[in-house]
Write a protein that holds these residues in place. Structure first.
Motif, short mmCIF file in Angstrom:
data_model
loop_
_atom_site.label_atom_id
_atom_site.label_comp_id
_atom_site.label_asym_id
_atom_site.label_seq_id
_atom_site.Cartn_x
_atom_site.Cartn_y
_atom_site.Cartn_z
N GLN A 1 0.80 -1.21 0.00
CA GLN A 1 0.00 0.00 0.00
C GLN A 1 0.84 1.27 0.00
O GLN A 1 0.30 2.35 -0.12
N SER A 2 2.15 1.14 0.11
CA SER A 2 2.99 2.34 0.10
C SER A 2 4.06 2.21 -0.97
O SER A 2 4.53 1.12 -1.27
N LYS A 3 4.45 3.36 -1.52
CA LYS A 3 5.49 3.33 -2.55
C LYS A 3 6.81 2.87 -1.96
O LYS A 3 7.60 2.23 -2.65
N GLU A 4 7.05 3.13 -0.67
CA GLU A 4 8.29 2.68 -0.04
C GLU A 4 8.39 1.16 -0.05
O GLU A 4 9.45 0.61 -0.33
N LYS A 5 7.28 0.48 0.23
CA LYS A 5 7.29 -0.99 0.20
C LYS A 5 7.45 -1.52 -1.22
O LYS A 5 8.11 -2.52 -1.44
N ILE A 6 6.85 -0.82 -2.18
CA ILE A 6 7.03 -1.23 -3.57
C ILE A 6 8.48 -1.01 -3.99
O ILE A 6 9.09 -1.87 -4.63
N PHE A 7 9.07 0.14 -3.63
CA PHE A 7 10.47 0.40 -3.95
C PHE A 7 11.37 -0.67 -3.34
O PHE A 7 12.31 -1.15 -3.97
N ASP A 8 11.09 -1.06 -2.09
CA ASP A 8 11.87 -2.09 -1.43
C ASP A 8 11.75 -3.42 -2.17
O ASP A 8 12.75 -4.10 -2.40
N PHE A 9 10.54 -3.78 -2.59
CA PHE A 9 10.31 -5.00 -3.36
C PHE A 9 11.10 -4.96 -4.66
O PHE A 9 11.79 -5.91 -5.01
N LYS B 1 15.27 -9.94 -8.61
CA LYS B 1 16.37 -10.08 -9.57
C LYS B 1 15.87 -10.03 -11.00
O LYS B 1 16.53 -9.54 -11.88
N ASN B 2 14.69 -10.57 -11.22
CA ASN B 2 14.13 -10.62 -12.57
C ASN B 2 13.30 -9.37 -12.78
O ASN B 2 12.26 -9.19 -12.18
N LYS B 3 13.74 -8.50 -13.64
CA LYS B 3 13.06 -7.21 -13.85
C LYS B 3 11.91 -7.37 -14.86
O LYS B 3 11.99 -6.94 -16.00
N LYS B 4 10.84 -7.98 -14.39
CA LYS B 4 9.63 -8.06 -15.19
C LYS B 4 8.93 -6.71 -15.13
O LYS B 4 9.19 -5.91 -14.23
N ASP B 5 8.03 -6.48 -16.05
CA ASP B 5 7.18 -5.29 -15.97
C ASP B 5 6.25 -5.42 -14.78
O ASP B 5 5.86 -6.52 -14.39
N LEU B 6 5.88 -4.29 -14.23
CA LEU B 6 4.95 -4.25 -13.10
C LEU B 6 3.56 -3.86 -13.59
O LEU B 6 3.43 -3.01 -14.45
N VAL B 7 2.56 -4.49 -13.02
CA VAL B 7 1.17 -4.12 -13.28
C VAL B 7 0.56 -3.75 -11.94
O VAL B 7 0.55 -4.55 -11.01
N LEU B 8 0.09 -2.51 -11.84
CA LEU B 8 -0.57 -2.06 -10.62
C LEU B 8 -2.05 -2.38 -10.71
O LEU B 8 -2.69 -2.07 -11.71
N LEU B 9 -2.59 -2.96 -9.66
CA LEU B 9 -4.00 -3.29 -9.59
C LEU B 9 -4.64 -2.43 -8.51
O LEU B 9 -4.17 -2.41 -7.38
N CYS B 10 -5.68 -1.72 -8.88
CA CYS B 10 -6.28 -0.79 -7.95
C CYS B 10 -7.72 -0.50 -8.37
O CYS B 10 -8.08 -0.67 -9.52
N SER B 11 -8.52 -0.07 -7.40
CA SER B 11 -9.89 0.30 -7.73
C SER B 11 -10.03 1.80 -7.98
O SER B 11 -11.09 2.29 -8.27
N SER B 12 -8.92 2.52 -7.87
CA SER B 12 -8.93 3.96 -8.10
C SER B 12 -7.88 4.31 -9.15
O SER B 12 -6.68 4.17 -8.90
N ALA B 13 -8.34 4.75 -10.29
CA ALA B 13 -7.39 5.08 -11.36
C ALA B 13 -6.44 6.19 -10.92
O ALA B 13 -5.26 6.19 -11.29
N LYS B 14 -6.91 7.11 -10.10
CA LYS B 14 -6.06 8.21 -9.64
C LYS B 14 -4.93 7.70 -8.75
O LYS B 14 -3.77 8.08 -8.91
N LYS B 15 -5.26 6.80 -7.83
CA LYS B 15 -4.24 6.24 -6.94
C LYS B 15 -3.20 5.44 -7.75
O LYS B 15 -2.00 5.56 -7.52
N ALA B 16 -3.66 4.64 -8.69
CA ALA B 16 -2.76 3.85 -9.53
C ALA B 16 -1.87 4.76 -10.36
O ALA B 16 -0.67 4.52 -10.50
N LYS B 17 -2.43 5.82 -10.92
CA LYS B 17 -1.64 6.74 -11.74
C LYS B 17 -0.58 7.43 -10.89
O LYS B 17 0.57 7.55 -11.31
N ASN B 18 -0.95 7.89 -9.69
CA ASN B 18 0.03 8.54 -8.81
C ASN B 18 1.17 7.58 -8.45
O ASN B 18 2.34 7.97 -8.45
N MET B 19 0.83 6.34 -8.14
CA MET B 19 1.85 5.35 -7.81
C MET B 19 2.72 5.06 -9.03
O MET B 19 3.94 4.98 -8.93
#
Length: 87
Positions: free
Chosen positions: A37-45, A50-68
């Motif tokens: 739920q926080s960008k800090e935890k996502i940054f840590d992840f 090691k495998n740099k796959k693309d990330l897909v954000l899943l969210c019920s708020s387009a605004k929150k997903a866009k900001n992240m």
């Protein structure tokens, strides 16, 4: 931007990060998705994977997903964003 059918066909080539609240995540989520739920935890992840796959954000708020997504893209991460509603 990748479309949903491409993601379905290449499911194993993405990391799915669900940024909804814990109750929504516990009620229903994609198999093998991660919950942060926080960008800090996502940054840590991101720093640990090691495998740099693309990330897909899943969210019920387009605004929150866009900001992240904007925050992650500033770090140079490859990211795909979708408004994701579980019915």
């Amino acid at each position: 931007m990748t479309n949903l059918s491409e993601i379905k066909q290449n499911y194993d080539k993405f990391y799915f990060i669900d940024i909804r609240g814990i109750q929504s995540y516990n009620n229903s989520h994609l198999k093998d998705s991660y919950h942060f739920q926080s960008k800090e935890k996502i940054f840590d992840f991101i720093s640990k994977i090691k495998n740099k796959k693309d990330l897909v954000l899943l969210c019920s708020s387009a605004k929150k997903a866009k900001n992240m997504a904007d925050s992650l893209m500033q770090m140079g991460e490859r990211i795909r964003t979708f408004k994701f509603l579980l019915c």
